[in-house]
Design a protein around this motif. Structure first.
Motif, PDB file in Angstrom:
ATOM      1  N   VAL A  34      68.650  19.907  13.743  1.00 33.31           N
ATOM      2  CA  VAL A  34      68.040  19.512  12.223  1.00 33.31           C
ATOM      3  C   VAL A  34      67.513  20.282  12.200  1.00 33.31           C
ATOM      4  N   LEU A  53      66.851  16.930   5.127  1.00 35.22           N
ATOM      5  CA  LEU A  53      67.478  18.399   6.070  1.00 35.22           C
ATOM      6  C   LEU A  53      68.561  18.817   6.440  1.00 35.22           C
ATOM      7  N   ILE A 110      57.851  19.763  10.720  1.00 27.20           N
ATOM      8  CA  ILE A 110      57.887  19.242   9.617  1.00 27.20           C
ATOM      9  C   ILE A 110      56.123  17.846   9.631  1.00 27.20           C
ATOM     10  N   THR A 141      64.097  12.485   5.423  1.00 24.33           N
ATOM     11  CA  THR A 141      62.916  12.252   5.948  1.00 24.33           C
ATOM     12  C   THR A 141      62.946  10.684   4.856  1.00 24.33           C
ATOM     13  N   GLY A 165      65.147  21.916   9.714  1.00 27.20           N
ATOM     14  CA  GLY A 165      63.654  20.980   8.599  1.00 27.20           C
ATOM     15  C   GLY A 165      63.010  20.302   9.204  1.00 27.20           C
ATOM     16  N   LEU A 166      63.141  19.672  10.730  1.00 29.65           N
ATOM     17  CA  LEU A 166      62.507  18.857  11.424  1.00 29.65           C
ATOM     18  C   LEU A 166      61.458  19.708  13.008  1.00 29.65           C
TER      19      LEU A 166
END
Lengths: 621, 454
Positions: free
Chosen positions: A309, A295, A280, A247, A311-312
Motif C-alpha cells: 500500500v 495511495l 502517513i 485516505t 503512501g501508507l
C-alpha cells in the motif's frame, strides 16, 4: 575458535542494492571479491516498495546500465508493469518506473552473484572489522572465521544496529524480520567513523483477495514500453495492474486521535526520517489542510497475493494501523499480511567520505548506499557501483573514478552527499540537478557509455551497438538540417491545425521540428525520404533540435562549473592556516576537504567571500 | 593577510586626516609610531572601540599630535584589527605619518584594499561594497543618498523580493515534477507567465533607472557643440559662473577632454573642453567640425547650441541630425536678438529645447529643467533601489532576459522543464548581482576599481 578462512582483494559487507553492484563491479574488474550477507535468501531484497525507478531514480538506473551495472537488466528481467512518468512535462523529467516481482528480482540477483567469476557470495554476519598487521583489513564473522581483504566496502543498509518500531513495541531487527548486524557498529566506532541514527519506514502489505477493487481506479502499464537497459533484449511485458485509492477525513481523524501512540511523536525514535518520503502520520500532521492523500495498491509479484500500500508508511501501533487501513475505500474489509513499521539504523555522516566514496581518513575503506545516509534502492545501487569501481582502481594503483555533477545524476548524488552532507535520508530528485535538460534518462548512454567501456564494464557488443546508434543520430541530424520542406496546402493546413505559423517559403525540416507544437509524427507525411530508424534515434534528434537553445545554455553553465572544478586545492592544504577565512568556513572546509574550488563553493556554510579568500590564497601559493 | 595602511581621508587640507592601519599586526605597528600621553599605555593592551590621545613619532622625532582609535577583529570596518590615527589634516603631515607607519612594518594598501578586506571577511556583500565605492566617489547630495541607500541594501532587498517569486515558482514546478504521485496540481501556464512578467517588469524598471542613477552618482560627460560663435563658451561660462560650488578639477584623470565640472540641479556635468576647440578654431574651419562631431557621438549629454540670430547652415543641420537618438538639448542662444534661425527645424529634431540669452542671463532655468528631463533625473528617487555599476546592470539585464525567455517559452508551449532552465538562469544572475554567488573574475573586476583609503 577463530580461524583464518580466506584472503580476498575486496570484501563487501551487505548484499543489498549497493553491495550487489559493488561486488559485481569489483569482480568484473578482476578483483577477487567476497560479498557477505546475513541472509542468503534475500539478496537484493526490496523490503519497501516492489518497484524500481521513478522520478530521477529512473535516470539513475539507466546511468547504472550505461556504466555496466546490473540493476537495469535485473529490473527489465523481472518487471511486471512499466510506466514512463511525467510524460508531457518535458524530456528532462521523463522517468521510467517499473513494478517488480520481488522474489524474482532477488532470485535474479542472487544467481547473478553466484555465477560471477572472481566473486564468492557468503552468508555470514560480520561482527568486527579491523586493520591487520600487514595493512590488510580483517573481517570476523559471527562463526569466528577471519577473512582478509585489501579493501572493504560497507553496504550495511538498515541492518547496522537496526531497530524496528511499531507503536509501543520495539526490538532489535533488520528489515523483513531478518537479523540485524548488532555488533559491527562497535568496531566501526573504534575506527573513528562518525556514526549516527537515521530511520525509514514501510507501509503495510495486504491480501489481494480481501480488497474490493470495484470502486477503485486501475492503473495500467504503458502501451509502448521503454526498458531500463540499453541491452538488446526482448521488450518486457505488462503483466500486472495497480490501483489507486485515497485516505479520507475518517483516516485523518483516526491518526490525529492516536498521535500520542506514534513512537515518532512520542519522541521514542531518535533517528531522523526522510523528509521526502514521510509516514502517513507525518503527512497528516504537516499538511493538515490537505483533504486526502493518494495511495497506490501495488502487487508484490505474480505468484503472491501480497499487495503493497504505497503512501501508507507508518509506525503506529498495530491496532491503530488496522483502523487506518479499514477507513480507506476498497480496503474496508481487507486482511493485513504484514504490519507497517519504522526501522532505525546506524549510518555515517557522508562528509567523512571523499568523492570516490573512500573514507578520507581511512585508506581502503569505502561506504555505499543507506550506510552513506541515502535512501532508495537506486541511490544505493549507484553508489555501490562507484564504490566497487573505486575499490578495484585503488588496489590497481589507478586514479579514482569520479563523475562530476554535469555528467550524471550519479555524480550529482555523490557530490551532494560528500560535499553538502545530509541531515535526513537523501533521496534523489530531478530538482537536485542544475543541468536537468542535459542529464536526461534518454541520453544516459551518450553521457556515460564511453566511460563504462573505458573502465571495462561494458561489453564490445553493447558498446558497438551504442556507436551505431550514435552514428545514426548524427546522420539523421544532418538529414533534417538539409531536407527542405516546400510550402504546400496540405502542410500548411497541418501547421495551422497545430497552432503554428504556415510556411511561405521552403523551410528545413529541422526548423519545423524546433517548433514546440510539431513532432516527427506530425510531419511524417511530408518527409518523403525519411529512413526507417529506431524510435530512440528519432527521439535523440528531436530533443536535440527542440531544446537546442536551452541545452546550449546549460552547456555554458557546465563549462563555467568545470573551470572552477579544475582549480584544484592541494590535498595537504591546512584550511586553519588561511587567514581571512571565517571560523565556520575553516571548520567546514577542514571536514569536507574539497578537491577543487568548485566543490568548496558548494559546501553549505562556505560563502562566496570565503571562496574569494581561498582563490586569493591559491593564487598566492 | 599582511597589515596594510593608507590615508583614509581625501588628500586636501582639512581639519582632520585619518591614517588607517588594518591587519593582524595593526596594533603592534601603531605602537611603534604612536605614544600616548598617559605613560605606560600601549595600544596593544587596549580594548576595541577605545581611544588614546598622544603623539606620532618618526625616528624619535614628533610629527603630529593625534588620537588613536582601536578596533578589534572582527568588530571593525575590515573585520581585522584596525587602528585609525586621527591627525591634523595637512597633506604633508599625513604623508609623513603614513611613511612612518609603512617603515614600521605596514604595507601600502592598494586601491580598494580596505573594502576588499571587509568584503572578504564577510562584513559587506558585493552590492554594499560597490556602494561604498560610490559614496567615496559621489559628488552631490543625491548621489550620496543613493549610495548610502545601496549600502543599506535597498538593491539587495529589491532583488531578493524578485528572486523569491522566481524561486517559489521554480519550487512549484519541481514539486509537480518530482512527486507525480502526490496530486500536486499542474501549474497554470498563464499564472506562471504573469508572475514572471511582473518580475521582469520590476527588473526593467531598475534597468531604466540605471542611466539616471549613473548621472546622479558619477556625473555625465557633456559636450557643448555648435558652430563657432554660436555662444558655446559663453554658455559654459554661464553654467560655470552661476554655480559657485564649481568645479572639481580632474587633473590627472584619463578624461583628457574634461576641463571642468559644473552642477546643474543635482547633477554633475563634466563639460568638454570647448576652450581647446576654440584655440584651434581656424583649423576647425578648415577641416570642418569633424572633431567636435566625433565627441558628440561619445558624450552622455549633448548641449547643441544654435545661434537664433543666424539662419541655420549645413553644420547646424548636421549637428541636429547627429543628435538624433542621443540625450541632447537644443540650446537656442541669443534670443535677445531678432530671430532668423528656423526654430521649427530645431524643434523637429530635438525633444528638449531651451531658448536662452547668455548675454541677458535668461532662460537658464528652462535649460536646467530640460537637462534634468532628458537625463530622467527630475523625479529621481534616492531612496529606491538603484543599480550603480555596469556589472550590476549586466546581471540585472541577464535576469530580465531570462524571464522574458521563460514567458516566451510558456506562451509558445515549451515544456516546463525548459521553462525551468530560464528560471534557473534568472536566479543565478540575481545571485550574482548581489554577490551571493560570485566568480573569480567578478571579484577582481570590482575591486580593481576601488580608490585607496576606504
Amino acid at each position: 575458535m577463530e580461524y583464518f578462512a580466506e584472503k580476498y582483494d575486496i570484501a563487501v559487507i551487505g548484499a543489498g542494492h549497493a553491495g550487489i553492484e559493488a561486488g559485481l563491479a569489483a569482480a568484473r574488474l578482476g578483483c577477487k571479491t567476497a560479498v557477505f550477507t546475513i541472509n542468503l535468501d534475500w539478496v537484493g531484497n526490496l523490503p519497501c516498495n516492489p518497484s524500481i525507478g521513478g522520478t530521477s531514480k529512473g535516470h539513475l538506473v539507466r546511468e547504472i546500465d550505461a556504466l555496466g551495472g546490473e540493476m537495469a537488466r535485473a529490473a527489465d528481467a523481472t518487471l511486471i508493469q512499466m510506466r514512463m512518468l511525467n510524460l508531457g512535462k518535458g524530456p528532462a523529467v521523463h522517468s521510467p518506473r517499473a513494478q517488480i516481482d520481488r522474489r524474482e528480482y532477488s532470485k535474479y540477483m542472487k544467481h547473478c552473484l553466484e555465477a560471477q567469476e572472481n566473486l564468492d557470495l557468503r552468508q555470514a554476519e560480520i561482527v568486527a572489522l579491523e586493520r591487520g598487521k600487514d595493512g590488510d583489513w580483517l573481517l570476523k564473522t559471527k562463526l569466528e572465521a577471519v577473512f582478509s581483504a585489501g579493501a572493504v566496502i560497507l553496504a550495511t543498509g538498515t541492518f547496522l544496529s537496526g531497530r524496528v518500531y511499531v507503536g509501543d513495541v520495539s526490538y532489535e531487527s533488520g528489515p523483513d524480520g531478518m537479523f540485524p548486524a548488532a555488533q559491527l557498529s562497535q568496531s566501526l566506532r573504534r575506527l573513528g567513523i562518525p556514526l549516527r541514527r537515521f530511520k525509514t519506514g514501510t507501509p503495510p502489505r495486504i491480501n489481494r483477495r480481501s480488497v474490493d477493487f470495484s470502486p477503485l481506479e486501475a492503473q495500467q502499464g504503458d502501451e509502448h514500453i521503454v526498458p531500463f537497459s540499453f541491452d538488446d533484449k526482448p521488450l518486457p511485458q505488462n503483466l500486472a495492474v495497480c490501483h489507486i485509492t485515497y485516505t479520507n477525513a475518517e483516516t485523518k481523524r483516526i491518526i490525529n486521535e492516536n498521535l500520542d501512540r506514534s513512537p515518532l511523536y512520542a519522541h521514542k525514535i531518535e533517528g531522523v526520517g526522510p523528509r521526502y518520503c514521510p509516514s502517513i502520520e507525518d503527512k497528516i500532521v504537516r499538511f493538515a489542510d490537505k483533504e486526502r492523500h493518494q495511495l497506490f495498491l501495488e502487487p508484490c509479484g505474480l505468484d503472491t497475493e501480497e499487495i503493497y500500500v504505497q503512501g501508507l508508511s507508518s509506525s503506529m501501533p498495530e491496532d491503530v494501523q488496522l483502523k487506518i487501513i479499514h477507513s480507506i475505500t476498497g480496503l474496508e474489509h481487507c486482511k493485513v499480511m504484514r504490519t507497517a513499521y519504522a526501522i532505525e539504523y546506524d549510518c555515517v555522516d557522508p562528509l567523512a567520505l571523499s568523492p570516490s566514496l573512500e573514507f578520507q581518513e581511512i585508506s581502503g575503506l569505502f561506504g555505499a548506499g543507506q550506510f552513506n545516509g541515502s535512501s532508495g534502492y537506486e541511490e544505493a545501487a549507484a553508489q555501490g557501483l562507484v564504490a566497487g569501481i573505486n575499490a578495484a582502481l585503488k588496489l590497481k594503483g589507478e586514479d579514482a573514478f569520479v563523475l562530476d555533477r554535469a555528467s550524471s545524476y550519479i555524480g550529482t548524488l555523490i557530490d551532494d552527499l560528500v560535499t553538502k552532507g545530509c541531515s535526513d535520508p537523501y533521496r534523489m530528485m530531478t530538482s537536485r540537478s542544475e543541468y536537468r535538460l542535459i542529464l536526461r534518462q534518454d541520453n544516459a548512454d551518450f553521457r556515460l557509455m564511453d566511460k563504462g567501456y573505458a573502465l571495462g564494464l561494458i561489453s564490445e557488443e553493447k558498446y558497438n551497438r551504442f556507436l551505431e546508434k550514435k552514428a545514426l543520430v548524427e546522420q539523421e541530424n544532418r538529414r533534417v538540417q538539409k531536407t527542405v520542406l516546400a510550402p504546400c496546402e496540405q502542410l500548411n493546413a497541418v501547421l495551422e491545425q497545430n497552432n503554428t505559423a504556415p510556411l511561405a517559403t521552403g523551410a528545413p525540416l529541422s526548423e519545423l521540428l524546433r517548433r514546440p507544437q510539431l513532432s516527427y509524427e506530425v510531419l511524417a507525411p511530408f518527409d518523403k525520404n525519411r529512413p526507417d530508424l529506431p524510435a530512440e534515434v528519432f527521439e535523440q534528434v528531436e530533443i536535440g533540435i527542440k531544446y537546442e537553445g536551452y541545452i546550449t545554455r546549460q552547456q555554458a553553465a557546465i563549462d563555467e562549473m568545470r573551470r572552477l572544478e579544475a582549480k584544484l586545492i592541494p590535498e595537504d592544504t591546512d584550511f586553519n592556516l588561511i587567514s581571512g577565512l571565517r571560523l565556520e568556513a575553516r571548520e567546514k572546509l577542514s571536514r569536507v576537504r574539497p578537491r577543487s574550488v568548485g566543490q568548496a563553493s558548494r559546501i553549505s556554510g562556505v560563502t562566496p567571500a570565503d571562496i574569494s579568500v581561498l582563490l586569493i590564497y591559491l593564487a598566492r601559493k | 593577510m599582511s597589515t596594510v595602511a593608507a590615508i583614509a581621508t581625501p588628500c586636501a587640507a582639512s581639519g582632520i586626516g585619518i591614517i588607517r592601519i588594518s591587519g593582524e599586526d595593526a596594533l603592534l605597528i601603531a605602537d611603534r609610531v604612536f605614544s600616548p600621553f598617559s605613560s605606560g599605555t600601549k595600544l596593544c593592551d587596549m580594548k576595541g572601540y577605545s581611544a588614546a590621545y598622544g603623539r606620532v613619532f618618526s625616528e624619535g622625532k614628533p610629527l603630529d599630535e593625534a588620537v588613536a582609535l582601536v578596533f578589534r577583529a572582527p568588530k571593525s570596518y575590515t573585520g581585522e584589527d584596525v587602528v585609525e590615527l586621527s591627525c591634523h589634516g595637512s597633506p604633508f603631515v599625513l604623508s609623513q605619518v603614513l611613511r612612518a607607519v609603512l617603515s614600521a612594518g605596514a604595507q601600502p594598501a592598494p586601491a580598494g584594499e580596505f573594502t576588499k578586506r571587509a568584503y572578504l571577511n564577510g562584513k559587506l556583500d558585493l552590492a554594499r561594497a560597490e556602494a561604498v565605492m560610490n559614496i567615496i566617489g559621489s559628488q552631490g547630495e543625491d548621489a550620496r543618498c543613493a549610495a548610502l541607500n545601496a549600502l543599506d541594501g535597498a538593491l539587495g532587498k529589491k532583488t531578493q523580493a524578485v528572486r523569491s517569486v522566481i524561486v517559489s515558482a521554480a519550487a512549484n514546478m519541481s514539486a509537480w515534477v518530482d512527486y507525480p504521485d502526490e496530486e500536486i496540481p499542474e501549474l497554470d501556464r498563464s499564472t506562471l507567465a504573469e508572475a514572471f512578467s511582473s518580475c521582469e517588469n520590476e527588473l526593467r524598471t531598475l534597468l531604466s533607472g540605471f542611466d539616471a542613477g549613473q548621472a546622479v552618482l558619477s556625473g555625465v560627460d557633456t559636450v557643448i557643440a555648435g558652430r563657432p560663435n554660436a555662444g558655446k563658451s559663453t554658455l559654459m561660462n554661464l553654467l560655470a559662473g552661476r554655480e559657485l560650488s564649481i568645479v572639481t578639477p580632474f587633473a590627472g584623470t584619463t578624461r583628457d577632454i574634461v576641463e571642468q565640472s559644473v552642477r546643474v540641479g543635482n547633477i554633475l556635468l563634466r563639460l568638454a573642453d570647448t576652450a581647446g576647440l576654440r584655440s584651434t578654431e581656424d583649423e576647425v574651419e578648415k577641416i570642418g567640425v569633424g572633431r567636435a562631431f566625433e565627441r558628440v557621438g561619445r558624450a552622455g549629454l549633448v548641449l547643441a547650441v544654435f545661434d537664433s540670430a543666424e539662419p541655420l547652415n549645413a553644420d547646424d543641420m548636421r549637428l541636429a541630425q547627429l543628435c538624433a537618438g542621443k540625450k541632447a538639448v537644443a540650446v537656442i542662444n541669443k534670443t535677445d536678438l531678432p530671430p532668423r534661425a528656423d526654430f521649427e527645424y530645431i524643434k523637429a529634431h530635438f525633444k528638449y529645447v531651451a531658448e536662452i540669452s547668455a548675454f541677458e542671463d535668461s532662460g537658464i532655468d528652462t535649460l536646467e529643467n530640460a537637462i534634468e528631463a532628458v537625463l530622467g533625473t527630475e523625479n529621481f528617487d534616492t531612496s529606491g533601489a538603484l543599480l550603480t555599476t555596469e556589472r550590476q546592470r549586466m546581471c540585472c539585464e541577464k535576469a530580465a532576459d531570462c524571464l522574458n525567455e521563460a514567458v516566451d517559452a510558456l506562451s509558445s508551449g515549451m515544456t516546463l522543464d525548459a521553462v525551468n532552465v530560464s528560471c534557473d538562469g534568472a536566479i543565478a544572475a540575481l545571485l550574482e548581482l548581489t554577490g551571493e554567488s560570485v566568480s573569480e573574475t567578478v571579484v577582481n573586476e570590482v575591486f580593481a576599481q576601488f580608490c585607496v583609503g576606504k
